[in-house]
Motif scaffolding. Structure first.
Motif, PDB file in Angstrom:
ATOM      1  N   THR A  62     -57.652 -50.155 -10.373  1.00 52.99           N
ATOM      2  CA  THR A  62     -57.056 -48.888 -10.806  1.00 52.99           C
ATOM      3  C   THR A  62     -55.604 -49.080 -11.265  1.00 52.99           C
ATOM      4  N   LEU A  81     -64.319 -48.187 -14.850  1.00 50.64           N
ATOM      5  CA  LEU A  81     -64.080 -48.991 -13.653  1.00 50.64           C
ATOM      6  C   LEU A  81     -65.367 -49.716 -13.263  1.00 50.64           C
ATOM      7  N   LEU A  85     -64.126 -50.548  -5.614  1.00 46.10           N
ATOM      8  CA  LEU A  85     -63.107 -49.501  -5.497  1.00 46.10           C
ATOM      9  C   LEU A  85     -62.922 -49.122  -4.033  1.00 46.10           C
ATOM     10  N   ALA A  93     -58.643 -43.409  -9.548  1.00 46.99           N
ATOM     11  CA  ALA A  93     -59.835 -43.487 -10.405  1.00 46.99           C
ATOM     12  C   ALA A  93     -60.169 -42.103 -10.976  1.00 46.99           C
ATOM     13  N   VAL A 100     -67.133 -44.550 -13.701  1.00 49.66           N
ATOM     14  CA  VAL A 100     -67.122 -45.537 -12.623  1.00 49.66           C
ATOM     15  C   VAL A 100     -68.518 -46.146 -12.528  1.00 49.66           C
TER      16      VAL A 100
END
Ligand SMILES: *Cc1c(COP(=O)(O)O)cnc(C)c1O
Length: 239
Positions: A62, A81, A85, A93, A100
């Protein structure tokens, strides 16, 4: 300088290899999207890629998205992404990522949903599934995915599930690598039969520079390509 020494040359070569793999698999070339993975590369490399028509980039941190998004603001770029995470980075994010692909656990889904509600946004997500037994790989166990999808559909409505993502085993044996990709596709096919409302499973993000052709043969709709487009990364990448 030969073509392969330039980003334009490398990109053209990858696009050709994607098209050839599609042909071998009897699939139309437009059924596979290229996600260029710009992690560890700087803003200059991204500008070069933008000049070649690329607007959507895969990143695994991030902080790196934040810096690049700030430097390249207002240019219509999308940041995807793809790396692990941490829950305490969900806020970043939710602010900066268009998508994601590394959603791999309920507490992350919950944190992202809460932050997205604050931002008034919703995003596309892929559920990352563990298809190998390598301890270093992240991803949800396949048997946990059905209940996770139902929970997202019921509770975490800012997350639009579009499909699944995986990383194959690091192995010199192509059949071991292929088995990971096949496992993801078969899981998707089983899940699709459940017809969970609000959940779409059209997308399979699988395949990287070293194994994307196998992934395409096994049904990948999106290959995540870093080094084969941008060149060798100058510092190691902790996935
Ligand atoms: C780095 C990375 C890629 C791209 O890897 P290359 O081998 O450079 O193509 C793809 N997917 C994930 C999740 C990554 O972290």
């Amino acid at each position: 300088m030969t073509a392969i020494d330039t980003m334009a040359g490398r990109l053209a070569q990858i696009q050709q290899r994607i098209a050839q793999a599609c042909e071998r698999a009897g699939r139309p070339p437009e059924s596979v999207t290229l996600l260029p993975v710009s992690k560890t590369f700087g803003v200059d490399a991204i500008r070069e890629a933008m000049a070649l028509g690329l607007t959507r980039f895969g990143e695994n941190k991030t902080q790196e998205i934040r810096q690049k998004a700030a430097a390249l603001a207002g240019q219509g770029l999308q940041w995807v992404l793809i790396g692990h995470l941490q829950t305490n980075k969900a806020k970043d994010a939710a602010r900066d990522a268009a998508e994601v692909q590394s959603l791999d656990r309920p507490d992350l889904a919950e944190a992202l949903h809460r932050r997205l509600q604050n931002e008034g946004r919703s995003i596309d997500v892929l559920v990352q599934v563990k298809t190998s037994s390598e301890p270093s790989k992240y991803g949800m166990a396949p048997q946990d995915v059905p209940a996770f999808l139902r929970r997202i559909a019921a509770e975490f409505t800012t997350l639009r599930v579009r499909g699944l993502m995986t990383l194959a085993v690091n192995s010199p044996d192509p059949e071991e690598v292929r088995a990971c990709f096949r496992a993801l596709r078969e899981l998707r096919d089983r899940l699709a039969q459940e017809n969970i409302p609000g959940i779409s499973l059209d997308r399979l993000s699988m395949g990287m520079s070293g194994d994307f052709e196998l992934a395409i043969e096994e049904g990948s709709t999106e290959v995540r390509i870093g080094t084969a487009v941008f060149g060798a990364r100058s510092y190691p990448d902790p996935q």
